[in-house]
Write a protein that holds these residues in place. Sequence first.
Motif, PDB file in Angstrom:
ATOM      1  N   ASP A 219     -49.690  44.311  16.008  1.00 22.34           N
ATOM      2  CA  ASP A 219     -49.037  43.537  14.943  1.00 22.34           C
ATOM      3  C   ASP A 219     -47.520  43.638  15.081  1.00 22.34           C
ATOM      4  N   LEU A 220     -47.051  44.809  15.403  1.00 17.35           N
ATOM      5  CA  LEU A 220     -45.618  45.025  15.594  1.00 17.35           C
ATOM      6  C   LEU A 220     -45.092  44.212  16.773  1.00 17.35           C
ATOM      7  N   VAL A 221     -45.832  44.221  17.856  1.00 20.61           N
ATOM      8  CA  VAL A 221     -45.430  43.460  19.048  1.00 20.61           C
ATOM      9  C   VAL A 221     -45.367  41.972  18.724  1.00 20.61           C
ATOM     10  N   ASP A 222     -46.371  41.463  18.044  1.00 17.86           N
ATOM     11  CA  ASP A 222     -46.370  40.048  17.656  1.00 17.86           C
ATOM     12  C   ASP A 222     -45.128  39.714  16.832  1.00 17.86           C
ATOM     13  N   ALA A 223     -44.788  40.583  15.897  1.00 22.99           N
ATOM     14  CA  ALA A 223     -43.619  40.338  15.046  1.00 22.99           C
ATOM     15  C   ALA A 223     -42.321  40.387  15.852  1.00 22.99           C
ATOM     16  N   ALA A 224     -42.221  41.321  16.766  1.00 30.37           N
ATOM     17  CA  ALA A 224     -40.993  41.492  17.545  1.00 30.37           C
ATOM     18  C   ALA A 224     -40.697  40.286  18.430  1.00 30.37           C
ATOM     19  N   PHE A 225     -41.755  39.651  18.951  1.00 34.45           N
ATOM     20  CA  PHE A 225     -41.552  38.531  19.867  1.00 34.45           C
ATOM     21  C   PHE A 225     -41.670  37.170  19.201  1.00 34.45           C
ATOM     22  N   LEU A 232     -34.058  43.459  16.664  1.00 36.78           N
ATOM     23  CA  LEU A 232     -35.277  44.022  16.087  1.00 36.78           C
ATOM     24  C   LEU A 232     -35.162  44.206  14.574  1.00 36.78           C
ATOM     25  N   ARG A 233     -33.995  44.587  14.109  1.00 37.82           N
ATOM     26  CA  ARG A 233     -33.812  44.760  12.668  1.00 37.82           C
ATOM     27  C   ARG A 233     -34.143  43.471  11.926  1.00 37.82           C
ATOM     28  N   ALA A 234     -33.718  42.334  12.468  1.00 34.09           N
ATOM     29  CA  ALA A 234     -33.988  41.051  11.823  1.00 34.09           C
ATOM     30  C   ALA A 234     -35.408  40.568  12.104  1.00 34.09           C
ATOM     31  N   ALA A 235     -35.857  40.713  13.340  1.00 32.63           N
ATOM     32  CA  ALA A 235     -37.171  40.201  13.714  1.00 32.63           C
ATOM     33  C   ALA A 235     -38.291  40.929  12.998  1.00 32.63           C
ATOM     34  N   LEU A 236     -38.073  42.202  12.692  1.00 32.84           N
ATOM     35  CA  LEU A 236     -39.129  43.017  12.075  1.00 32.84           C
ATOM     36  C   LEU A 236     -39.023  43.089  10.555  1.00 32.84           C
ATOM     37  N   ALA A 237     -38.138  42.300   9.970  1.00 39.18           N
ATOM     38  CA  ALA A 237     -37.940  42.369   8.521  1.00 39.18           C
ATOM     39  C   ALA A 237     -39.224  42.066   7.757  1.00 39.18           C
ATOM     40  N   SER A 238     -39.913  40.995   8.116  1.00 42.40           N
ATOM     41  CA  SER A 238     -41.159  40.657   7.401  1.00 42.40           C
ATOM     42  C   SER A 238     -42.217  41.720   7.646  1.00 42.40           C
ATOM     43  N   TRP A 239     -42.308  42.214   8.884  1.00 48.11           N
ATOM     44  CA  TRP A 239     -43.300  43.240   9.229  1.00 48.11           C
ATOM     45  C   TRP A 239     -43.063  44.523   8.444  1.00 48.11           C
ATOM     46  N   ALA A 240     -41.810  44.889   8.265  1.00 39.16           N
ATOM     47  CA  ALA A 240     -41.482  46.171   7.645  1.00 39.16           C
ATOM     48  C   ALA A 240     -41.326  46.089   6.132  1.00 39.16           C
ATOM     49  N   GLY A 241     -41.186  44.864   5.605  1.00 46.67           N
ATOM     50  CA  GLY A 241     -40.940  44.735   4.176  1.00 46.67           C
ATOM     51  C   GLY A 241     -39.467  44.633   3.852  1.00 46.67           C
ATOM     52  N   GLY A 242     -38.693  44.139   4.763  1.00 42.02           N
ATOM     53  CA  GLY A 242     -37.262  43.972   4.554  1.00 42.02           C
ATOM     54  C   GLY A 242     -36.454  44.498   5.728  1.00 42.02           C
ATOM     55  N   SER A 243     -35.270  43.920   5.929  1.00 44.52           N
ATOM     56  CA  SER A 243     -34.452  44.342   7.069  1.00 44.52           C
ATOM     57  C   SER A 243     -33.913  45.752   6.908  1.00 44.52           C
ATOM     58  N   THR A 244     -33.679  46.170   5.674  1.00 42.65           N
ATOM     59  CA  THR A 244     -33.184  47.532   5.457  1.00 42.65           C
ATOM     60  C   THR A 244     -34.221  48.560   5.882  1.00 42.65           C
ATOM     61  N   PHE A 269     -42.798  50.697  21.445  1.00 39.33           N
ATOM     62  CA  PHE A 269     -43.473  50.032  20.328  1.00 39.33           C
ATOM     63  C   PHE A 269     -44.446  50.985  19.635  1.00 39.33           C
ATOM     64  N   ALA A 270     -45.140  51.796  20.415  1.00 39.56           N
ATOM     65  CA  ALA A 270     -46.066  52.766  19.824  1.00 39.56           C
ATOM     66  C   ALA A 270     -45.314  53.770  18.957  1.00 39.56           C
ATOM     67  N   ARG A 271     -44.157  54.185  19.420  1.00 33.97           N
ATOM     68  CA  ARG A 271     -43.366  55.153  18.650  1.00 33.97           C
ATOM     69  C   ARG A 271     -42.879  54.548  17.332  1.00 33.97           C
ATOM     70  N   ILE A 272     -42.489  53.283  17.367  1.00 38.71           N
ATOM     71  CA  ILE A 272     -42.062  52.618  16.135  1.00 38.71           C
ATOM     72  C   ILE A 272     -43.216  52.530  15.148  1.00 38.71           C
ATOM     73  N   ALA A 273     -44.402  52.115  15.630  1.00 38.00           N
ATOM     74  CA  ALA A 273     -45.565  51.989  14.748  1.00 38.00           C
ATOM     75  C   ALA A 273     -45.953  53.342  14.165  1.00 38.00           C
ATOM     76  N   ARG A 274     -45.911  54.375  14.989  1.00 31.49           N
ATOM     77  CA  ARG A 274     -46.264  55.708  14.517  1.00 31.49           C
ATOM     78  C   ARG A 274     -45.248  56.206  13.483  1.00 31.49           C
ATOM     79  N   THR A 275     -43.977  55.913  13.708  1.00 37.83           N
ATOM     80  CA  THR A 275     -42.943  56.317  12.765  1.00 37.83           C
ATOM     81  C   THR A 275     -43.094  55.588  11.444  1.00 37.83           C
ATOM     82  N   ALA A 276     -43.394  54.295  11.511  1.00 42.93           N
ATOM     83  CA  ALA A 276     -43.581  53.519  10.287  1.00 42.93           C
ATOM     84  C   ALA A 276     -44.740  54.080   9.470  1.00 42.93           C
ATOM     85  N   ALA A 277     -45.819  54.465  10.152  1.00 39.07           N
ATOM     86  CA  ALA A 277     -46.977  55.029   9.446  1.00 39.07           C
ATOM     87  C   ALA A 277     -46.605  56.343   8.762  1.00 39.07           C
ATOM     88  N   LYS A 278     -45.827  57.166   9.418  1.00 41.19           N
ATOM     89  CA  LYS A 278     -45.425  58.464   8.839  1.00 41.19           C
ATOM     90  C   LYS A 278     -44.525  58.260   7.642  1.00 41.19           C
TER      91      LYS A 278
END
Length: 281
Positions: A219-225, A232-244, A269-278
């Motif tokens: 899901d993260l990869v799809d959002a990034a591309f 990445l800060r802008a591309a992942l805003a919807s995925w993360a719930g905001g750019s901040t 990408f795996a590290r980002i997903a794992r960090t987001a989960a934590k």
Amino acid sequence: MLGSGEVRRIAAELGLRPTKRLGQNFVIDPNTVRRIVAAAGVGADDVVLEVGPGLGSLTLGLLPRCRAVLAVEIDPVLARRLPVTVGERAPELAERLTVIRGDALRTSSAELPEAPTALVANLPYNVAVPVVLHLLAELPTLTSGLVMVQAEVADRMAAAPGSRVYGVPSVKAAWYAEVRRVATVPRSVFWPVPNVDSALVLLRRREPPSDADRGAVFDLVDAAFAQRRKTLRAALASWAGGSTRAGAVLDAAGIDPRARGEQLTVADFARIARTAAKLSD
């Protein structure tokens, strides 16, 4: 193996007109079949999963080299004909062949009589990447693969970070395997002749890069591309719930928020997903 005349003869007997919808471009050059089989490196203990065997030229090349071939064919006419062709051309090897009538995009381990160890296939251009990713996910016993795909698709599957064609197929394939483009196949070896060249892609299964959840990573990869020109800060805003929050996750993962998806490895990408989960715990 089948030459040009034999392929056309069998097709005429069946009243077969190759369809673009099913990606039916049949290999008519025995030397190309030998190249594919040699590059696949299958041995006497391998159970080969062949997707889209068509009229059987590659099947005939594989049968002497492996313990069994499980051929998944979506076309009912071709599925019925394949055992006949093998019985005529290599009767001593006929018992090694099992034909599964079905769609490779829906194939599951439950449908197969035994666990395949290698994937070898001339894949329809329009579904090549989804088929490869589905089978790698569904069949963990697949330890290697050699697939023939459109040359541009091969480039995308095997691309490294930073490449112009590096994208979603590159990252998702890298989750499962080391991927290399190993040879170009000219369009002249097919009937009918396609409008593009093909290439062989070699896959070697490896462990995923981390204990991150595969679905979350994809899901993260799809959002990034989806917006690859953006940071990445802008591309992942919807995925993360905001750019901040996207920026905070990236900082915590040790990834520059100003970077773009095409610069990251699958491990990043795996590290980002794992960090987001934590951070969500």
